[in-house]
Design an enzyme around this catalytic site. Structure first.
Site, PDB file in Angstrom:
ATOM      1  N   SER A   1      96.838 -25.180 -15.521  1.00  0.00           N
ATOM      2  CA  SER A   1      96.565 -24.898 -14.107  1.00  0.00           C
ATOM      3  C   SER A   1      95.095 -24.629 -13.844  1.00  0.00           C
ATOM      4  CB  SER A   1      97.363 -23.664 -13.691  1.00  0.00           C
ATOM      5  OG  SER A   1      96.883 -23.149 -12.478  1.00  0.00           O
TER       6      SER A   1
ATOM      7  N   TYR B   1      98.925 -14.495 -14.660  1.00  0.00           N
ATOM      8  CA  TYR B   1      99.409 -15.875 -14.708  1.00  0.00           C
ATOM      9  C   TYR B   1      98.340 -16.789 -15.314  1.00  0.00           C
ATOM     10  CZ  TYR B   1     100.381 -20.594 -12.907  1.00  0.00           C
ATOM     11  OH  TYR B   1     100.562 -21.955 -12.793  1.00  0.00           O
TER      12      TYR B   1
ATOM     13  N   GLU C   1      94.170 -22.379 -12.077  1.00  0.00           N
ATOM     14  CA  GLU C   1      94.016 -20.917 -12.078  1.00  0.00           C
ATOM     15  C   GLU C   1      93.277 -20.441 -13.325  1.00  0.00           C
ATOM     16  OE1 GLU C   1      94.807 -18.862  -8.818  1.00  0.00           O
ATOM     17  OE2 GLU C   1      95.073 -17.672 -10.643  1.00  0.00           O
TER      18      GLU C   1
HETATM   19  P1  NAP Z   1     108.150 -23.973  -9.487  1.00  0.00           P
HETATM   20  O1  NAP Z   1     108.662 -24.765  -8.340  1.00  0.00           O
HETATM   21  O2  NAP Z   1     107.933 -22.501  -9.314  1.00  0.00           O
HETATM   22  O3  NAP Z   1     109.190 -24.164 -10.698  1.00  0.00           O
HETATM   23  C1  NAP Z   1     109.163 -23.340 -11.826  1.00  0.00           C
HETATM   24  C2  NAP Z   1     110.310 -23.737 -12.748  1.00  0.00           C
HETATM   25  O4  NAP Z   1     110.276 -22.900 -13.903  1.00  0.00           O
HETATM   26  C3  NAP Z   1     111.700 -23.579 -12.118  1.00  0.00           C
HETATM   27  O5  NAP Z   1     112.461 -24.726 -12.406  1.00  0.00           O
HETATM   28  C4  NAP Z   1     112.272 -22.382 -12.864  1.00  0.00           C
HETATM   29  O6  NAP Z   1     113.670 -22.439 -13.020  1.00  0.00           O
HETATM   30  C5  NAP Z   1     111.619 -22.566 -14.232  1.00  0.00           C
HETATM   31  N1  NAP Z   1     111.693 -21.346 -15.049  1.00  0.00           N
HETATM   32  C6  NAP Z   1     111.338 -20.089 -14.701  1.00  0.00           C
HETATM   33  N2  NAP Z   1     111.605 -19.249 -15.718  1.00  0.00           N
HETATM   34  C7  NAP Z   1     112.143 -19.994 -16.723  1.00  0.00           C
HETATM   35  C8  NAP Z   1     112.635 -19.696 -18.017  1.00  0.00           C
HETATM   36  N3  NAP Z   1     112.639 -18.448 -18.496  1.00  0.00           N
HETATM   37  N4  NAP Z   1     113.091 -20.706 -18.778  1.00  0.00           N
HETATM   38  C9  NAP Z   1     113.126 -21.984 -18.292  1.00  0.00           C
HETATM   39  N5  NAP Z   1     112.681 -22.331 -17.070  1.00  0.00           N
HETATM   40  C10 NAP Z   1     112.192 -21.346 -16.296  1.00  0.00           C
HETATM   41  O7  NAP Z   1     106.802 -24.581 -10.053  1.00  0.00           O
HETATM   42  P2  NAP Z   1     106.126 -26.007  -9.749  1.00  0.00           P
HETATM   43  O8  NAP Z   1     105.263 -25.884  -8.550  1.00  0.00           O
HETATM   44  O9  NAP Z   1     107.142 -27.063  -9.842  1.00  0.00           O
HETATM   45  O10 NAP Z   1     105.112 -26.113 -10.982  1.00  0.00           O
HETATM   46  C11 NAP Z   1     105.521 -26.695 -12.221  1.00  0.00           C
HETATM   47  C12 NAP Z   1     104.612 -26.194 -13.335  1.00  0.00           C
HETATM   48  O11 NAP Z   1     103.266 -26.570 -13.042  1.00  0.00           O
HETATM   49  C13 NAP Z   1     104.587 -24.685 -13.515  1.00  0.00           C
HETATM   50  O12 NAP Z   1     104.411 -24.434 -14.889  1.00  0.00           O
HETATM   51  C14 NAP Z   1     103.354 -24.238 -12.753  1.00  0.00           C
HETATM   52  O13 NAP Z   1     102.850 -23.035 -13.281  1.00  0.00           O
HETATM   53  C15 NAP Z   1     102.436 -25.415 -13.034  1.00  0.00           C
HETATM   54  N6  NAP Z   1     101.418 -25.691 -12.008  1.00  0.00           N
HETATM   55  C16 NAP Z   1     101.792 -25.857 -10.704  1.00  0.00           C
HETATM   56  C17 NAP Z   1     100.833 -26.170  -9.760  1.00  0.00           C
HETATM   57  C18 NAP Z   1     101.198 -26.364  -8.312  1.00  0.00           C
HETATM   58  O14 NAP Z   1     100.296 -26.348  -7.478  1.00  0.00           O
HETATM   59  N7  NAP Z   1     102.457 -26.591  -7.984  1.00  0.00           N
HETATM   60  C19 NAP Z   1      99.487 -26.324 -10.152  1.00  0.00           C
HETATM   61  C20 NAP Z   1      99.159 -26.161 -11.493  1.00  0.00           C
HETATM   62  C21 NAP Z   1     100.132 -25.865 -12.424  1.00  0.00           C
HETATM   63  P3  NAP Z   1     114.732 -21.483 -12.241  1.00  0.00           P
HETATM   64  O15 NAP Z   1     115.287 -22.319 -11.143  1.00  0.00           O
HETATM   65  O16 NAP Z   1     115.743 -21.203 -13.294  1.00  0.00           O
HETATM   66  O17 NAP Z   1     113.990 -20.277 -11.773  1.00  0.00           O
HETATM   67  N1  GDD Z   2     101.250 -17.147  -1.214  1.00  0.00           N
HETATM   68  C1  GDD Z   2     100.427 -16.759  -0.234  1.00  0.00           C
HETATM   69  N2  GDD Z   2     100.934 -16.098   0.859  1.00  0.00           N
HETATM   70  N3  GDD Z   2      99.106 -17.044  -0.341  1.00  0.00           N
HETATM   71  C2  GDD Z   2      98.290 -16.666   0.663  1.00  0.00           C
HETATM   72  C3  GDD Z   2      98.763 -16.006   1.797  1.00  0.00           C
HETATM   73  C4  GDD Z   2     100.145 -15.692   1.908  1.00  0.00           C
HETATM   74  O1  GDD Z   2     100.622 -15.098   2.866  1.00  0.00           O
HETATM   75  N4  GDD Z   2      97.699 -15.777   2.628  1.00  0.00           N
HETATM   76  C5  GDD Z   2      96.629 -16.285   2.034  1.00  0.00           C
HETATM   77  N5  GDD Z   2      96.963 -16.824   0.825  1.00  0.00           N
HETATM   78  C6  GDD Z   2      96.032 -17.411  -0.136  1.00  0.00           C
HETATM   79  C7  GDD Z   2      96.131 -16.781  -1.535  1.00  0.00           C
HETATM   80  O2  GDD Z   2      95.398 -15.548  -1.576  1.00  0.00           O
HETATM   81  C8  GDD Z   2      95.496 -17.878  -2.376  1.00  0.00           C
HETATM   82  O3  GDD Z   2      94.100 -17.727  -2.379  1.00  0.00           O
HETATM   83  C9  GDD Z   2      95.851 -19.173  -1.622  1.00  0.00           C
HETATM   84  O4  GDD Z   2      96.356 -18.762  -0.334  1.00  0.00           O
HETATM   85  C10 GDD Z   2      96.897 -20.039  -2.309  1.00  0.00           C
HETATM   86  O5  GDD Z   2      97.997 -19.219  -2.661  1.00  0.00           O
HETATM   87  P1  GDD Z   2      99.372 -19.849  -3.219  1.00  0.00           P
HETATM   88  O6  GDD Z   2      99.875 -20.894  -2.322  1.00  0.00           O
HETATM   89  O7  GDD Z   2     100.278 -18.694  -3.521  1.00  0.00           O
HETATM   90  O8  GDD Z   2      98.922 -20.623  -4.544  1.00  0.00           O
HETATM   91  P2  GDD Z   2      97.962 -20.219  -5.759  1.00  0.00           P
HETATM   92  O9  GDD Z   2      96.685 -20.965  -5.582  1.00  0.00           O
HETATM   93  O10 GDD Z   2      97.885 -18.755  -5.941  1.00  0.00           O
HETATM   94  O11 GDD Z   2      98.777 -20.769  -7.007  1.00  0.00           O
HETATM   95  C11 GDD Z   2      99.358 -22.076  -6.989  1.00  0.00           C
HETATM   96  O12 GDD Z   2      98.433 -23.011  -7.483  1.00  0.00           O
HETATM   97  C12 GDD Z   2      98.057 -22.834  -8.850  1.00  0.00           C
HETATM   98  C13 GDD Z   2      97.027 -23.910  -9.188  1.00  0.00           C
HETATM   99  O13 GDD Z   2      95.755 -23.510  -8.782  1.00  0.00           O
HETATM  100  C14 GDD Z   2     100.639 -22.014  -7.837  1.00  0.00           C
HETATM  101  O14 GDD Z   2     101.339 -23.225  -7.692  1.00  0.00           O
HETATM  102  C15 GDD Z   2     100.306 -21.832  -9.298  1.00  0.00           C
HETATM  103  O15 GDD Z   2     101.497 -21.943 -10.071  1.00  0.00           O
HETATM  104  C16 GDD Z   2      99.310 -22.930  -9.706  1.00  0.00           C
HETATM  105  O16 GDD Z   2      98.971 -22.821 -11.067  1.00  0.00           O
END
Ligand code: NAP
Ligand code: GDD
Length: 341
Positions: free
Chosen positions: A135, A159, A137
């Site tokens: 990520s 995280y 992050e």
């Molecule tokens: P998400 O919608 O939150 O999905 C997370 C998944 O992890 C769910 O299927 C959840 O299953 C599973 N999980 C949680 N705890 C677990 C456990 N103990 N054992 C097995 N599975 C478990 O996340 P996403 O947005 O699809 O992201 C996919 C991956 O990419 C994550 O690793 C996230 O950190 C990473 N990532 C996401 C982004 C983004 O912007 N979306 C960016 C960078 C990296 P349950 O239904 O059982 O809870």
């Molecule tokens: N969730 C949330 N809720 N975020 C808010 C809000 C609110 O009400 N108001 C402002 N934000 C700001 C957060 O402070 C952050 O800076 C930004 O919106 C994005 O927040 P999220 O959508 O929660 O995503 P994230 O950037 O913290 O994390 C996501 O992206 C990562 C990759 O950079 C997640 O998908 C992570 O799993 C992923 O790794």
């Protein structure tokens, strides 16, 4: 014979798009799902009836070994994680166990099942290829902008720290055991299937509720944070390309364009003809203990080496999410759940 993929995190946003993409490519797709009655498994099955489910948990080493033995995958995509950043301060140990140690357990399951020992494995073609969901992050308090594969990590949340551990471990298993193990350093990617706790979906659901007269305000935290937001459907294709590449390498995946939360809100309200300033309330309790102020990808390596490019623009993404939530709520979905269209 069809290639076989095992996806952890199958019930999540990326798991669903990746499964769809791999099914389209002719793969046999298996999803690892946890819990004895996980309602998100039924939601996934409604959308993706061809995905086969194997039980397992990233907290349980034995279950991962059993899953790999049963599925005999060619490719493993480790998308499972505690992925919501604020939760990682509240449950730091659980985040370390699932998001960090879960990577170790999955790599060990693959290593044990393929009989790989130190000094290299049996050769590239017999190997199980492994993708780790790293990520942006991990960059946290960024040392340079835009961020590349060589930018130093300075994670700002438990995280981000757990992801950095998984990232280095994947690199280490590649170097120690000769495994085809890679990390995609993905920047924020969103869709109508995004969890309702993340800001883009919170905004699209909030705008739809206000437009339909179901709410009168939208409470948000830091409006000045900037992110590089893309469409999840585009990003899962990069994961697949990384595992089909000739050599195992890590890649940064993003659009290269940053927008603030304020710009996100403006775009979402204007998509339904409303002025955001009449509805958005800022709430200090939604600010984070340590913020990541700006993230912006330099995806050049992925473009040049994988031929990958994002297709959906920021404005198209916001419009897609708002329209989808308007339809979902108009069809009577519970405005508090995170149903999938
Ligand atoms: P998400 O919608 O939150 O999905 C997370 C998944 O992890 C769910 O299927 C959840 O299953 C599973 N999980 C949680 N705890 C677990 C456990 N103990 N054992 C097995 N599975 C478990 O996340 P996403 O947005 O699809 O992201 C996919 C991956 O990419 C994550 O690793 C996230 O950190 C990473 N990532 C996401 C982004 C983004 O912007 N979306 C960016 C960078 C990296 P349950 O239904 O059982 O809870
Ligand atoms: N969730 C949330 N809720 N975020 C808010 C809000 C609110 O009400 N108001 C402002 N934000 C700001 C957060 O402070 C952050 O800076 C930004 O919106 C994005 O927040 P999220 O959508 O929660 O995503 P994230 O950037 O913290 O994390 C996501 O992206 C990562 C990759 O950079 C997640 O998908 C992570 O799993 C992923 O790794």
């Amino acid at each position: 014979m069809a290639r076989r993929a095992l996806i952890t995190g199958i019930t999540g946003q990326d798991g669903s798009y990746l499964a769809e993409h791999l099914l389209e490519q002719g793969y046999e797709v298996w999803g690892l799902a946890r819990g004895q009655a996980n309602p998100r498994v039924s939601r996934m099955r409604r959308l993706l009836s061809d995905v086969r489910v194997v039980r397992g948990d990233l907290l349980d080493q034995g279950s991962l070994i059993s899953a790999v033995e049963r599925v005999q995958p060619d490719e493993v995509y480790n998308l499972g994680a505690i992925s919501f950043v604020p939760m990682s301060w509240e449950q730091a140990e659980l985040t370390a166990e699932v998001t960090g140690m879960g990577v170790l357990r999955m790599l060990e399951a693959i290593r044990v099942c393929s009989g790989v020992s130190r000094g290299g494995s049996s050769g590239p073609d017999g190997q199980i290829r492994f993708y780790q969901a790293s990520s942006s992050e991990m960059f946290g308090q960024v040392s340079e902008t835009p961020q590349t594969e060589r930018t130093a990590f300075h994670p700002r949340s438990p995280y981000g720290v757990a992801k950095a551990y998984g990232h280095f471990l994947t690199q280490n298993y590649r170097e120690s055991y000769g495994m085809f193990a890679v990390s995609g350093i993905l920047f924020n990617h969103e869709s109508p299937r995004r969890g309702a706790e993340f800001v883009t979906r919170k905004v699209s659901l909030g705008v739809a509720r206000i437009k339909l007269g179901l709410a009168t305000e939208l409470r948000l935290g830091n409006l000045e944070a900037r992110r590089d937001w893309g469409f999840a459907g585009d990003y899962v294709k990069a994961m697949h390309l990384m595992l089909r590449a000739a050599a195992p390498e890590d890649y940064v995946i993003g659009t290269g364009r940053m927008k603030s939360v304020r710009e996100l809100v403006e775009a979402a309200f204007s998509a339904v003809g409303l002025d955001w300033e009449r509805y958005v309330v800022t709430d200090q309790t939604l600010h984070r203990p340590a913020e990541v102020d700006l993230l912006c990808a330099d995806p050049k390596k992925a473009r040049v080496q994988l031929g990958w490019e994002p297709r959906v623009s920021f404005d198209e993404l916001v419009a897609m999410m708002v329209e989808s939530d308007l339809r979902l709520l108009a069809d009577g979905a519970d405005p508090h759940d995170d149903s999938w269209p």
